[in-house]
Design a protein around this motif. Structure first.
Motif, PDB file in Angstrom:
ATOM      1  N   ILE A  25      22.587 -16.607 -20.760  1.00 48.33           N
ATOM      2  CA  ILE A  25      21.825 -15.803 -19.802  1.00 48.33           C
ATOM      3  C   ILE A  25      20.476 -15.557 -20.457  1.00 48.33           C
ATOM      4  CG2 ILE A  25      21.609 -13.570 -18.672  1.00 48.33           C
ATOM      5  CD1 ILE A  25      24.627 -13.391 -18.647  1.00 48.33           C
ATOM      6  N   ASP A  36      27.028 -13.920 -14.826  1.00 46.80           N
ATOM      7  CA  ASP A  36      25.941 -14.353 -13.931  1.00 46.80           C
ATOM      8  C   ASP A  36      25.423 -13.216 -13.061  1.00 46.80           C
ATOM      9  OD1 ASP A  36      25.776 -17.004 -14.745  1.00 46.80           O
ATOM     10  OD2 ASP A  36      27.243 -17.693 -13.283  1.00 46.80           O
ATOM     11  N   LYS A  55      23.637 -10.180 -16.191  1.00 40.71           N
ATOM     12  CA  LYS A  55      22.237 -10.576 -15.969  1.00 40.71           C
ATOM     13  C   LYS A  55      21.456  -9.449 -15.302  1.00 40.71           C
ATOM     14  CE  LYS A  55      19.240 -14.210 -14.356  1.00 40.71           C
ATOM     15  NZ  LYS A  55      19.085 -15.477 -13.657  1.00 40.71           N
TER      16      LYS A  55
END
Length: 145
Positions: free
Chosen positions: A5, A124, A128
Motif C-alpha cells: 500500500i 486495500d 489505505k
C-alpha cells in the motif's frame, strides 16, 4: 503472498516542519486518526510499541523494530503478527524536498506472509484509508506551523 500500500501527499511547507510534526509521537493521540500512539525510544534496532486504529476496523497494538530513522528524510519499522512469516509489515514514512518550499510525504507498507491474502480486502480499503486520513491531518498540522 506480498502486498504493498502506498499513499502520498504534497504538503505546502518545508521538510523540517513536516518532520517535526511526524516525530512528535507524544502528540499523536491529539491528531492522528490512524496511528494512535508510538511509545519507546525510536532508534535503529529498538523495538517500540505502536497502536493503530484503521477506519472501520478493530485496533491493534504491536511491537515493531525500527529499521531506519534519518532526520528530515525517512523512518521505517518492521512488525509481525504473532511471529515472523505469518503477517509481516514494513511501514515507511518518506519525506522528499520538492525544491520549492513544499514537501512530498509518502507513507507505504509492504506486507508479506501466509495470511496476507486473507487480509487483502481490508488492506486495500481500511488500512489505505487510514494512511490517507493520517496524511491529510499531517498536512493540515504541518502547514499551520
Amino acid at each position: 503472498m506480498e502486498k504493498e500500500i502506498k499513499t502520498e501527499i504534497s504538503i505546502n511547507t518545508t521538510l523540517d516542519k513536516v518532520w517535526a510534526v511526524l516525530i512528535n509521537f507524544d502528540n499523536y493521540p491529539n491528531w492522528n486518526p490512524f496511528i494512535k500512539s508510538i511509545k519507546g525510544e525510536v532508534k535503529i534496532g529498538n523495538n517500540i510499541t505502536v497502536r493503530i486504529e484503521p477506519p472501520k476496523s478493530k485496533g491493534m497494538t504491536f511491537k515493531p523494530r525500527i529499521l531506519t530513522f534519518e532526520t528530515n528524510k525517512e523512518m521505517s519499522w518492521l512488525g509481525h503478527f504473532l511471529f515472523s512469516g505469518l503477517f509481516d509489515g514494513e511501514h515507511k514514512f518518506e519525506l522528499i524536498d520538492n525544491g520549492n518550499g513544499t514537501t512530498k510525504f509518502i507513507q507505504s507498507e509492504k506486507f508479506k506472509g501466509i495470511l496476507v491474502p486473507l487480509f487483502k480486502k481490508q488492506l486495500d480499503n481500511n488500512t489505505k484509508k487510514g494512511f490517507e486520513e493520517m496524511n491529510y491531518k499531517l498536512k493540515e498540522l504541518a502547514e499551520r506551523k
